[in-house]
Design a protein around this motif. Structure first.
Motif, PDB file in Angstrom:
ATOM      1  N   TRP A 114       0.797  -1.236   0.000  1.00  0.00           N
ATOM      2  CA  TRP A 114       0.000   0.000   0.000  1.00  0.00           C
ATOM      3  C   TRP A 114       0.822   1.274   0.000  1.00  0.00           C
ATOM      4  O   TRP A 114       0.296   2.332  -0.332  1.00  0.00           O
ATOM      5  CB  TRP A 114      -0.958   0.019   1.194  1.00  0.00           C
ATOM      6  N   VAL A 131      -4.398   3.431   1.220  1.00  0.00           N
ATOM      7  CA  VAL A 131      -4.540   2.052   1.695  1.00  0.00           C
ATOM      8  C   VAL A 131      -5.802   1.387   1.168  1.00  0.00           C
ATOM      9  O   VAL A 131      -5.812   0.182   0.914  1.00  0.00           O
ATOM     10  CB  VAL A 131      -4.460   1.987   3.238  1.00  0.00           C
ATOM     11  N   GLY A 132      -6.885   2.152   0.989  1.00  0.00           N
ATOM     12  CA  GLY A 132      -8.139   1.548   0.548  1.00  0.00           C
ATOM     13  C   GLY A 132      -8.532   0.409   1.461  1.00  0.00           C
ATOM     14  O   GLY A 132      -8.418   0.506   2.683  1.00  0.00           O
ATOM     15  N   GLY A 133      -8.996  -0.700   0.867  1.00  0.00           N
ATOM     16  CA  GLY A 133      -9.467  -1.833   1.665  1.00  0.00           C
ATOM     17  C   GLY A 133      -8.425  -2.922   1.863  1.00  0.00           C
ATOM     18  O   GLY A 133      -8.740  -3.995   2.390  1.00  0.00           O
ATOM     19  N   MET A 158      -5.870  -3.516   3.846  1.00  0.00           N
ATOM     20  CA  MET A 158      -5.552  -4.057   5.179  1.00  0.00           C
ATOM     21  C   MET A 158      -6.699  -4.908   5.733  1.00  0.00           C
ATOM     22  O   MET A 158      -6.468  -5.898   6.419  1.00  0.00           O
ATOM     23  CB  MET A 158      -5.237  -2.921   6.151  1.00  0.00           C
ATOM     24  N   ASP A 159      -7.918  -4.494   5.446  1.00  0.00           N
ATOM     25  CA  ASP A 159      -9.086  -5.266   5.903  1.00  0.00           C
ATOM     26  C   ASP A 159      -9.140  -6.604   5.172  1.00  0.00           C
ATOM     27  O   ASP A 159      -9.408  -7.642   5.778  1.00  0.00           O
ATOM     28  CB  ASP A 159     -10.369  -4.478   5.635  1.00  0.00           C
ATOM     29  N   VAL A 181      -6.419  -9.235   6.400  1.00  0.00           N
ATOM     30  CA  VAL A 181      -6.690  -9.980   7.643  1.00  0.00           C
ATOM     31  C   VAL A 181      -8.019 -10.721   7.595  1.00  0.00           C
ATOM     32  O   VAL A 181      -8.221 -11.679   8.340  1.00  0.00           O
ATOM     33  CB  VAL A 181      -6.681  -9.076   8.906  1.00  0.00           C
ATOM     34  N   LEU A 186       4.068  -2.345   6.184  1.00  0.00           N
ATOM     35  CA  LEU A 186       3.267  -3.565   6.049  1.00  0.00           C
ATOM     36  C   LEU A 186       1.783  -3.264   5.831  1.00  0.00           C
ATOM     37  O   LEU A 186       1.254  -2.269   6.317  1.00  0.00           O
ATOM     38  CB  LEU A 186       3.409  -4.428   7.295  1.00  0.00           C
ATOM     39  N   THR A 187       1.138  -4.173   5.123  1.00  0.00           N
ATOM     40  CA  THR A 187      -0.321  -4.166   4.959  1.00  0.00           C
ATOM     41  C   THR A 187      -0.950  -5.106   5.984  1.00  0.00           C
ATOM     42  O   THR A 187      -1.991  -4.813   6.564  1.00  0.00           O
ATOM     43  CB  THR A 187      -0.694  -4.641   3.537  1.00  0.00           C
ATOM     44  N   GLY A 188      -0.308  -6.258   6.172  1.00  0.00           N
ATOM     45  CA  GLY A 188      -0.815  -7.237   7.138  1.00  0.00           C
ATOM     46  C   GLY A 188       0.278  -8.226   7.491  1.00  0.00           C
ATOM     47  O   GLY A 188       1.215  -8.437   6.717  1.00  0.00           O
ATOM     48  N   SER A 213      -9.570   6.900   3.259  1.00  0.00           N
ATOM     49  CA  SER A 213      -8.861   5.635   3.054  1.00  0.00           C
ATOM     50  C   SER A 213      -8.050   5.657   1.761  1.00  0.00           C
ATOM     51  O   SER A 213      -7.000   5.041   1.662  1.00  0.00           O
ATOM     52  CB  SER A 213      -9.837   4.457   3.035  1.00  0.00           C
ATOM     53  N   PHE A 214      -8.545   6.354   0.772  1.00  0.00           N
ATOM     54  CA  PHE A 214      -7.863   6.421  -0.527  1.00  0.00           C
ATOM     55  C   PHE A 214      -7.756   7.887  -0.920  1.00  0.00           C
ATOM     56  O   PHE A 214      -8.395   8.336  -1.871  1.00  0.00           O
ATOM     57  CB  PHE A 214      -8.648   5.621  -1.576  1.00  0.00           C
ATOM     58  N   VAL A 270      -4.785   8.634   7.131  1.00  0.00           N
ATOM     59  CA  VAL A 270      -5.135   7.530   6.233  1.00  0.00           C
ATOM     60  C   VAL A 270      -5.643   6.378   7.080  1.00  0.00           C
ATOM     61  O   VAL A 270      -4.972   5.926   8.010  1.00  0.00           O
ATOM     62  CB  VAL A 270      -3.924   7.101   5.387  1.00  0.00           C
ATOM     63  N   GLN A 329     -10.056   1.198   4.778  1.00  0.00           N
ATOM     64  CA  GLN A 329     -11.429   1.512   4.369  1.00  0.00           C
ATOM     65  C   GLN A 329     -12.490   0.884   5.277  1.00  0.00           C
ATOM     66  O   GLN A 329     -13.486   1.521   5.616  1.00  0.00           O
ATOM     67  CB  GLN A 329     -11.636   1.047   2.938  1.00  0.00           C
ATOM     68  N   THR A 375      -7.693  -5.528  11.689  1.00  0.00           N
ATOM     69  CA  THR A 375      -7.159  -4.749  10.572  1.00  0.00           C
ATOM     70  C   THR A 375      -6.066  -3.804  11.052  1.00  0.00           C
ATOM     71  O   THR A 375      -6.246  -3.113  12.050  1.00  0.00           O
ATOM     72  CB  THR A 375      -8.293  -3.927   9.920  1.00  0.00           C
ATOM     73  N   PHE A 391      -3.256  -4.349  12.412  1.00  0.00           N
ATOM     74  CA  PHE A 391      -2.361  -4.735  13.498  1.00  0.00           C
ATOM     75  C   PHE A 391      -0.948  -4.958  12.952  1.00  0.00           C
ATOM     76  O   PHE A 391      -0.760  -5.625  11.941  1.00  0.00           O
ATOM     77  CB  PHE A 391      -2.844  -6.014  14.198  1.00  0.00           C
ATOM     78  N   THR A 444       0.998  -2.812  11.605  1.00  0.00           N
ATOM     79  CA  THR A 444       1.339  -1.929  10.484  1.00  0.00           C
ATOM     80  C   THR A 444       1.477  -0.488  10.991  1.00  0.00           C
ATOM     81  O   THR A 444       1.052  -0.175  12.102  1.00  0.00           O
ATOM     82  CB  THR A 444       0.240  -1.952   9.394  1.00  0.00           C
ATOM     83  N   PRO A 445       2.033   0.388  10.146  1.00  0.00           N
ATOM     84  CA  PRO A 445       2.179   1.791  10.575  1.00  0.00           C
ATOM     85  C   PRO A 445       0.842   2.454  10.918  1.00  0.00           C
ATOM     86  O   PRO A 445       0.818   3.399  11.700  1.00  0.00           O
ATOM     87  CB  PRO A 445       2.809   2.475   9.354  1.00  0.00           C
TER      88      PRO A 445
END
Lengths: 230, 229
Positions: free
Chosen positions: A123, A134-136, A138-139, A142, A170-172, B77-78, B100, B103, B124, B126, B128-129
């Motif tokens: 991301w 980031v958008g979706g 990271m969701d 996980v 990191l993203t996840g 988020s975007f 940021v 989403q 979600t 966890f 990460t930055p």
């Protein structure tokens, strides 16, 4: 399959084709922007797969034809799309309840880096120049039951994208299950990266040289093949 | 008699103050209340905190509000939509404070705000930055991040149809953030293409009950990024 004279490996549509073969009948699938969007073109016709789009669609159809766009009906990349019979609309909190709540079977995403333990960075290039978005991701990382990554095996400069440890934000954590590249199909396991398939005209040793993390060759590995695709 | 219909955009947008926190629905251009957002520009407000999914174009919708200098902080988020350079280093909007948010976390923080839930744990982000500095907790052996609810002074909402009670029906993927944002603001303002008589909306299709809505304005031909369909 054919490989270009200058470069061994599969073309991007072939990577999408290969990933599509692993989507089972009945799966609920979310596709990230980029290479994953090619997957629906190659899912075998006898399989019924429901596409989820995080902006509130289940049963998403193919992209809208030129001249038939309805801008109230867009996909996660904000491009005009369609809804299949049986499809539904819902709001964003419900959409991510589907994701976080473990109701999405497979999510296919792109990647900047994937670590040997399945950590994902996709991301933020962390260069302080471009605004991170980031958008979706990271969701999805996980929440989806299985996370497929579709990516070029190496970055444009030849550097490894599959690495021992991610250096980008990191993203996840430990979220990637399987990696599809132009050179190989790799499963992320508790004991490391296992090569299930790799292209025939590259030795395992050569593949290892192009990878920044230790690979194991599956005992029953197969050649990575895909039909010629336009 | 309850009548939430107002006569025009100016009346709809009255009494919003400098420094307000404003949420705006929309994903891409679908469900984006562009006439309300552009109308807000004429209010010449300063110091707004804006909450939305992201900017679609620099000079349109949320992007126009930001590039016009009305916004000091953007929660999204975007934030930088495809094809835009907004907030990038060296651009005139690079100084704007940016939060940021993943989403789904953004959506759930907004939903929680409207539902009276001050925070929640999510897996979600966890490690990460985007979870940096946030409280974490293990529940049943899994790691979670504590996220706080978001509420706003004003929500700008786009729907297809409304009645005078403020019941709303959306169109296709134009629903997106609109129903949850409508729940989470002190003042919820809605633009719709048509206001119909009470009883005309099928109760089974009302996605936002009027309890969450304060003002409804009819904009028969809404401004869209892509022009008329």
């Amino acid at each position: 399959m054919t490989a270009g004279p200058q470069k061994k490996g599969m073309a991007r549509p072939q990577i999408a084709w290969r990933a599509a073969q692993d989507i089972p009948d009945g799966a609920i699938v979310n596709l990230g922007i980029g290479m994953p969007l090619g997957i629906p073109n190659y899912i075998p016709a006898e399989r019924e797969v429901i596409l989820h789009s995080e902006n509130g669609l289940l049963g998403m159809g193919p992209p809208a034809k030129e001249g038939e766009e309805d801008w109230e009906l867009v996909n996660a990349g904000t491009l005009a799309t369609t809804l299949l019979p049986g499809g539904s609309y819902f709001h964003h909190a419900d959409s991510f309840a589907m994701i976080r709540g473990g109701h999405i079977d497979i999510c296919a995403l792109g990647a900047f880096q994937i670590a040997a333990n399945g950590d994902l960075a996709n991301w933020n290039l962390g260069d302080g120049v471009r605004t991170p978005t980031v958008g979706g991701a990271m969701d999805l990382a996980v929440g989806a039951k299985r996370v497929f990554i579709l990516t070029d095996h190496n970055a444009r400069d030849g550097g490894a994208k599959i690495v021992e440890e991610c250096t980008l934000p990191l993203t996840g954590l430990t979220c990637v299950d399987r990696i599809y590249t132009d050179l190989a199909v790799i499963e992320v396991t508790a004991t490391g990266l296992v090569v299930l398939e790799h292209i025939e005209d590259m030795s395992f040793e050569e593949l290892q040289d192009k990878t920044g993390a230790e690979l194991q060759q599956s005992a029953d590995w197969k050649p990575l093949e895909a039909p010629d695709l336009d | 008699m309850i009548n939430k219909q107002v006569s025009n955009l100016t009346v709809a947008l009255a009494e919003i103050e400098n420094g307000a926190t404003v949420m705006a629905g929309g994903f891409g251009d679908a469900g984006s209340p562009n006439d309300l957002i552009h109308g807000l520009l004429e209010c010449q407000l300063k110091g707004l905190t804006l909450i939305g999914n992201g900017v679609v174009a620099e000079d349109f919708g949320q992007g126009r509000l930001i590039t016009a200098g009305c916004v000091v902080k953007y929660i999204a988020s975007f934030p930088r939509g495809p094809g835009t350079t907004i907030f990038d280093a060296g651009t005139p909007t690079a100084h704007i404070e940016l939060e940021v948010v993943p989403q789904g976390t953004l959506a759930e923080r907004i939903r929680a705000g409207g539902a009276g839930i001050p925070g929640f744990y999510t897996g979600t982000a966890f490690g990460t930055p985007l979870a940096a500095g946030k409280e974490t907790r293990q529940i049943d052996g899994k790691d979670y991040v504590l996220e706080q609810a978001i509420t706003a002074d004003v929500a700008l909402i786009m729907a297809k149809h409304a009645d005078r009670w403020g019941n709303l029906v959306y169109s296709k993927s134009g629903r997106n953030f609109n129903p949850i944002m409508a729940m989470g603001a002190k003042l919820t303002i809605v633009q719709v293409e048509e206001i119909v008589e009470l009883g005309e909306l099928d109760p089974e299709t009302i996605a936002t009950p009027g309890i969450f809505v304060d003002r409804v304005v009819e904009v028969e031909n809404p401004t869209t990024l892509y022009g008329e369909p």
